[in-house]
Design a protein around this motif. Structure first.
Motif, short mmCIF file in Angstrom:
data_model
loop_
_atom_site.label_atom_id
_atom_site.label_comp_id
_atom_site.label_asym_id
_atom_site.label_seq_id
_atom_site.Cartn_x
_atom_site.Cartn_y
_atom_site.Cartn_z
N THR A 1 7.51 14.49 -0.20
CA THR A 1 8.14 15.38 -1.17
C THR A 1 8.63 16.64 -0.47
OG1 THR A 1 6.26 16.77 -1.77
CG2 THR A 1 6.35 14.59 -2.80
N GLU A 2 9.26 17.53 -1.23
CA GLU A 2 9.71 18.79 -0.65
C GLU A 2 8.55 19.68 -0.24
OE1 GLU A 2 9.40 19.61 -5.10
OE2 GLU A 2 9.91 17.92 -3.78
N LYS A 3 7.33 19.34 -0.66
CA LYS A 3 6.14 20.11 -0.30
C LYS A 3 5.36 19.50 0.86
CE LYS A 3 5.52 21.70 -5.08
NZ LYS A 3 4.60 21.73 -6.24
N SER A 4 5.80 18.37 1.36
CA SER A 4 5.05 17.67 2.40
C SER A 4 5.08 18.43 3.72
CB SER A 4 5.62 16.26 2.61
OG SER A 4 5.43 15.46 1.47
N LYS A 5 3.95 18.37 4.41
CA LYS A 5 3.81 18.99 5.73
C LYS A 5 2.97 18.04 6.57
CE LYS A 5 2.30 23.26 8.02
NZ LYS A 5 1.65 24.59 7.81
N LEU A 6 3.63 17.29 7.45
CA LEU A 6 2.98 16.25 8.24
C LEU A 6 2.77 16.73 9.67
CD1 LEU A 6 4.33 14.76 5.78
CD2 LEU A 6 4.60 12.79 7.29
N ALA A 7 1.60 16.44 10.23
CA ALA A 7 1.34 16.85 11.62
C ALA A 7 0.17 16.08 12.19
CB ALA A 7 1.08 18.36 11.70
N TYR B 1 11.91 9.70 0.15
CA TYR B 1 11.70 11.02 -0.45
C TYR B 1 11.65 10.90 -1.97
CZ TYR B 1 12.85 15.68 -2.18
OH TYR B 1 12.84 16.87 -2.87
N LEU B 2 10.77 11.68 -2.56
CA LEU B 2 10.66 11.76 -4.01
C LEU B 2 10.33 13.21 -4.38
CD1 LEU B 2 10.52 10.00 -6.68
CD2 LEU B 2 8.03 10.01 -6.35
N PRO B 3 11.10 13.85 -5.25
CA PRO B 3 10.73 15.20 -5.66
C PRO B 3 9.30 15.23 -6.20
CG PRO B 3 12.94 14.69 -6.41
CD PRO B 3 12.37 13.42 -5.86
N ALA B 4 8.57 16.28 -5.86
CA ALA B 4 7.16 16.34 -6.25
C ALA B 4 6.96 16.18 -7.75
CB ALA B 4 6.56 17.67 -5.77
N ALA B 5 7.88 16.71 -8.52
CA ALA B 5 7.75 16.65 -9.98
C ALA B 5 7.88 15.22 -10.52
CB ALA B 5 8.80 17.54 -10.63
N GLU B 6 8.39 14.29 -9.71
CA GLU B 6 8.58 12.92 -10.17
C GLU B 6 7.45 11.99 -9.74
OE1 GLU B 6 12.49 11.46 -9.22
OE2 GLU B 6 13.45 13.35 -9.76
N GLN B 7 6.48 12.51 -9.00
CA GLN B 7 5.39 11.65 -8.54
C GLN B 7 4.57 11.08 -9.70
OE1 GLN B 7 3.56 13.09 -4.44
NE2 GLN B 7 3.83 14.83 -5.82
N ALA B 8 4.21 11.93 -10.65
CA ALA B 8 3.38 11.48 -11.76
C ALA B 8 4.07 10.38 -12.55
CB ALA B 8 3.04 12.65 -12.67
N GLY B 9 5.39 10.49 -12.72
CA GLY B 9 6.13 9.47 -13.45
C GLY B 9 6.10 8.13 -12.76
N LEU B 10 6.25 8.12 -11.43
CA LEU B 10 6.20 6.86 -10.69
C LEU B 10 4.79 6.29 -10.70
CD1 LEU B 10 7.31 4.65 -8.92
CD2 LEU B 10 7.16 6.20 -6.95
N TRP B 11 3.80 7.15 -10.52
CA TRP B 11 2.40 6.72 -10.55
C TRP B 11 2.09 6.02 -11.88
CZ3 TRP B 11 -1.30 7.22 -6.68
CH2 TRP B 11 -2.64 7.06 -7.03
N GLU B 12 2.51 6.63 -12.98
CA GLU B 12 2.26 6.06 -14.30
C GLU B 12 3.04 4.78 -14.51
OE1 GLU B 12 0.30 5.84 -17.91
OE2 GLU B 12 -0.04 7.16 -16.18
N ALA B 13 4.27 4.74 -14.01
CA ALA B 13 5.07 3.53 -14.17
C ALA B 13 4.45 2.35 -13.43
CB ALA B 13 6.49 3.79 -13.65
N TYR C 1 0.90 -1.16 0.00
CA TYR C 1 0.00 0.00 0.00
C TYR C 1 0.93 1.20 0.00
CZ TYR C 1 -3.57 3.27 1.93
OH TYR C 1 -4.42 4.33 2.16
N ILE C 2 0.95 1.92 -1.11
CA ILE C 2 1.94 2.96 -1.34
C ILE C 2 1.26 4.32 -1.26
CG2 ILE C 2 3.63 3.87 -2.99
CD1 ILE C 2 3.61 0.93 -4.19
N ALA C 3 1.68 5.14 -0.30
CA ALA C 3 1.04 6.43 -0.05
C ALA C 3 1.92 7.56 -0.56
CB ALA C 3 0.76 6.61 1.44
N PHE C 4 1.38 8.36 -1.47
CA PHE C 4 2.06 9.54 -2.00
C PHE C 4 1.65 10.73 -1.12
CE2 PHE C 4 2.33 6.55 -5.40
CZ PHE C 4 3.38 6.94 -6.23
N MET C 5 2.48 11.03 -0.12
CA MET C 5 2.12 11.97 0.94
C MET C 5 2.60 13.38 0.60
SD MET C 5 3.06 9.35 4.01
CE MET C 5 2.70 10.45 5.37
N ASP C 6 2.12 13.91 -0.49
CA ASP C 6 2.49 15.25 -0.94
C ASP C 6 1.67 16.30 -0.19
OD1 ASP C 6 3.89 17.04 -2.56
OD2 ASP C 6 2.39 17.00 -4.15
N GLY C 7 2.23 17.49 -0.02
CA GLY C 7 1.47 18.59 0.56
C GLY C 7 1.05 18.33 2.00
N VAL C 8 -0.16 18.77 2.33
CA VAL C 8 -0.69 18.65 3.69
C VAL C 8 -1.09 17.21 3.99
CG1 VAL C 8 -2.57 19.33 5.22
CG2 VAL C 8 -1.43 21.05 3.81
#
Length: 367
Positions: free
Chosen positions: A133-139, A189-201, A108-115
């Protein structure tokens, strides 16, 4: 493809894909979303054609951007005011969902971008691969609304290194990618710009088995984020103290050490939280250190029932939601008003289960 207005689910290739689709609310979980997620995960769990599951959020301009800001607190406030039994349904079903994710037999793979907060943590912390990602904010900021860090929060806060869990649960501080990984809230960690590529792969690759999906996804990530990780020695020293009173006294007395700026900031934050719930949270995390996930969720189910109904007309949670999200005056009227006024009997009452063990709403959970 299964599609509702709030949840998009489809199988592509050998992977089941879920997109939380409530961007205007930062994908805050509604009861319908909880039910849809649970039904879909149970169906895919028993489907041999689905080797793994991937989950992401959406934002107003497309996908990713934000994962999930938590549960729908306005809904909770409304249901209590209306005397609706859906308040009970929401937490029983959400905690069941959390347990299904923590015990899921497939990747179960969670892409935890942003909030990623509150309920969003509950549907990501049990993942086999937690990607930030560099945009992640976990709390886990529930103390801000007179609640405790639920959705399994006791369990995963108690398993942070040292006393980081007590600090995060009481102060509600947020973590960026590097600290999320270092403190046990993320795996990679995965740069936000690379998420779509991994999702598609994941949708287009051919995999021999579930383990191959997990290994492939992990191979595309990095073990560390781009930010520095703080020294936690002051956190460990202060938040190992036995009581909330001792913690706040020590923080407020620290005016000359190298950590004094942090201590004063943290003390000020704690003074804004519900004094009563701070005591509950500290006890919750410390009890959870010796609990399984199922035991922790049963304890939290007791706690959340008591947060709303133990003191009729005096719910700290209802008052906190009112101040933050309903009236938005940002001035909750906590009762008691100060940490010094909380009695041991008052906070211990929250840990008395409203149900006998054999009739507990989460009695069926097994680890």
């Amino acid at each position: 493809m299964t599609q509702t207005t709030e949840l998009l689910c489809e199988v592509r290739g050998q992977v089941g894909f879920i997109t939380l689709n409530r961007p205007k609310a930062l994908n805050a979980l509604s009861l319908g979303m909880v039910r849809g997620l649970l039904a879909q995960l149970l169906a895919w769990r028993d489907d041999p054609a689905v080797l793994a599951v991937a989950i992401r959020g959406s934002h107003k301009e497309g996908v990713f951007g934000h994962f999930c800001a938590g549960g729908d607190i306005r809904f909770l406030h409304q249901t209590v005011q209306a005397g609706s039994p859906q308040i009970e349904d929401f937490f029983t079903e959400e905690y069941t969902l959390n347990h299904v994710i923590f015990t899921y037999p497939k990747p179960y793979i969670a892409f935890m971008d942003g909030v990623v907060m509150g309920g969003g943590m509950g549907i990501s912390q049990g993942a086999s691969l937690r990607i930030v990602t560099e945009k992640s904010k976990l709390a886990m900021p529930e103390a801000l609304i007179g609640l405790f860090p639920d959705v399994g929060g006791g369990y995963f806060l108690a398993r942070c290194p040292g006393r980081v869990g007590e600090w995060l649960g009481l102060a509600g501080e947020s973590l960026a990618a590097s600290e999320a990984i270092a403190f046990g809230w993320a795996d990679a960690y995965l740069p936000a710009a690379e998420q779509a590529g991994l999702w598609e792969a994941l949708a287009t690759q051919s995999f021999a088995d579930s383990a191959a999906v997990q290994a492939f996804a992990a191979s595309r990530t990095q073990p560390q984020g781009p930010e520095a990780v703080r020294d936690t020695s002051a956190i460990d020293r202060v938040f190992a103290l036995p009581t909330v009173q001792a913690i706040i006294d020590t923080l407020e007395a620290d005016t000359s050490s190298a950590s004094s700026a942090w201590a004063q900031h943290t003390a000020a934050a704690l003074r804004k939280r519900s004094p009563l719930l701070l005591h509950v949270i500290l006890e919750q995390i410390r009890r959870a250190r010796s609990m399984t996930m199922a035991e922790d969720l049963r304890m939290e189910r007791d706690l959340v029932r008591n947060c709303f109904f133990l003191r009729p007309g005096q719910s700290e949670t209802m008052e906190g939601i009112r101040a933050l999200a309903i009236d938005k005056d940002q001035t909750p009227r906590w009762n008691p008003a100060r940490i010094e006024e909380v009695t041991e009997d008052a906070w211990r009452a929250f840990f008395v289960s409203p149900w006998p063990a054999h009739s507990h709403p989460l009695v069926a959970l097994k680890d």
